[in-house]
Design an enzyme around this catalytic site. Structure first.
Site, short mmCIF file in Angstrom:
data_model
loop_
_atom_site.label_atom_id
_atom_site.label_comp_id
_atom_site.label_asym_id
_atom_site.label_seq_id
_atom_site.Cartn_x
_atom_site.Cartn_y
_atom_site.Cartn_z
CG HIS A 34 -0.36 -0.38 2.58
ND1 HIS A 34 0.66 0.43 3.05
CD2 HIS A 34 -0.31 -1.49 3.27
CE1 HIS A 34 1.18 -0.01 4.26
NE2 HIS A 34 0.66 -0.98 4.17
CG HIS A 37 4.30 -1.76 2.15
ND1 HIS A 37 3.05 -2.18 1.95
CD2 HIS A 37 4.79 -2.42 3.20
CE1 HIS A 37 2.76 -2.94 3.16
NE2 HIS A 37 3.94 -3.25 3.65
N GLY A 150 8.67 0.96 8.86
CA GLY A 150 7.90 2.17 9.17
C GLY A 150 7.66 2.22 10.80
CD GLU A 151 8.83 7.12 13.19
OE1 GLU A 151 7.99 7.89 13.25
OE2 GLU A 151 9.98 7.59 13.57
CE LYS A 152 0.68 -0.48 10.35
NZ LYS A 152 0.45 -1.66 11.32
CD GLN A 156 8.51 -5.30 12.11
OE1 GLN A 156 8.09 -6.08 12.32
NE2 GLN A 156 8.27 -4.65 11.09
CB SER A 189 -1.20 -5.64 4.52
OG SER A 189 0.10 -5.12 4.23
O1 PAF Z 1 6.37 -5.64 9.10
C1 PAF Z 1 6.24 -6.60 8.66
O2 PAF Z 1 5.70 -6.58 7.48
C2 PAF Z 1 7.11 -7.73 8.83
O3 PAF Z 1 7.19 -8.07 10.30
C3 PAF Z 1 8.24 -7.89 8.38
C4 PAF Z 1 9.55 -6.86 8.82
C5 PAF Z 1 8.75 -7.76 6.65
C6 PAF Z 1 9.12 -9.22 8.69
O4 PAF Z 1 8.49 -10.37 8.08
#
Ligand code: PAF
Length: 283
Positions: A34, A37, A150-152, A156, A189
């Site tokens: 989207h 990305h 992304g910061e969303k 992570q 997504s």
């Molecule tokens: O954020 C994501 O889409 C996933 O966690 C990633 C970083 C692609 C790892 O599968």
């Protein structure tokens, strides 16, 4: 648009780029691309010669089998979107599960100095072991100079930075601002799976985060948290899983406000069976 389906072929391409001193930007994704990305990829294109986009729904980061099965898989559409950004400077790596894991579809176990035990780590068992496993493997395969997150998924992002630091991985991790729909909903997504009434309701999440930010100027973290909980308790469609205000360095829930610390508010909400997350910088 060139698509590599296995690491052997991609490796030949990467070797060639390295031999020609080309820089590689990398945007790991699970597909269903989207505009969020797209903004990471555009940043990657500004800072590198080539951007590799991986499209791989990583089984080891799902703690819910149904979520994994239902996760949208739209490779042709993804390639179309990418070709509108650049046909010559983007390549896709869309491996099979076997190409990544062989016949051992398991996560390694990671210690991210406690970041993994907060927020999403409490609600999604083993999630960050799965993320660490795939991100480390993809970095080893793609060998990027810079990688964009992304910061969303703020937790992570912090965890990937920690992974890079702990394993001395030769890549710079670049955090990118949250991309939002016009009505404020953070791009995800998962949004494509929202039924219409839930899609209409979902911007309430960002609206509440903004008001929480206002309130945090003059109220304690605890008071703001209680207020947010009361707003969702009254909501017919959206169910709050958690709201909390945390120090961005440790991701630990703020007990007492300190003007030496930087805080963010984090939220996870169920819209029917779709889990949405978001966050906002507070100071
Ligand atoms: O954020 C994501 O889409 C996933 O966690 C990633 C970083 C692609 C790892 O599968």
């Amino acid at each position: 648009m060139k698509i590599y389906y296995n690491k052997k072929e991609l490796n030949i391409y990467v070797e060639d780029l390295k031999a020609n001193k080309k820089t590689i930007g990398f945007v790991p994704t699970m597909g269903a691309l989207h505009l969020g990305h797209a903004s990471l990829i555009e940043k990657g294109l500004q800072q590198n010669d080539i951007v590799v986009v991986s499209v791989f729904v990583n089984p080891t980061q799902f703690d819910n089998e149904e979520d994994l099965v239902k996760y949208p898989r739209t490779l042709n559409k993804d390639a179309e979107l990418l070709s509108t950004i650049s046909k010559s400077k983007i390549v896709i790596y869309a491996p099979t599960v076997e190409d990544i894991y062989g016949d051992d579809v398991k996560s390694a176990s990671f210690n991210y100095d406690g970041l993994e035990h907060e927020m999403e780590g409490r609600f999604r068992d083993g999630h960050f072991d799965g993320v660490g496993t795939i991100v480390k493997r993809l970095f080893e395969i793609v060998r990027p100079d810079k990688s964009y997150f992304g910061e969303k998924d703020f937790q992570q992002l912090m965890i990937v930075k920690k992974l890079v630091e702990k394993y001395h991985l030769p890549v710079e991790v670049v955090g990118c601002k949250i991309h939002r729909a016009k009505d404020g909903l953070a791009m995800s997504s998962r949004n494509t799976r929202l039924k219409p009434e839930y899609r209409i309701a979902a911007p309430f999440i960002y609206k509440t985060l903004n008001t929480a930010k206002e309130k945090f100027r003059t109220n304690s973290a605890n008071k703001v948290t209680k207020w947010v909980e009361s707003q969702f308790a009254k909501h017919d469609l959206l169910e709050l899983e958690y709201f909390l205000i945390a120090d961005i360095d440790t991701l630990k829930t703020a007990k007492r406000k300190s003007n030496k610390k930087t805080y963010r508010a984090f939220i996870a909400v169920y819209a029917d069976d779709i889990r949405l997350i978001d966050n906002i910088a507070l100071n």
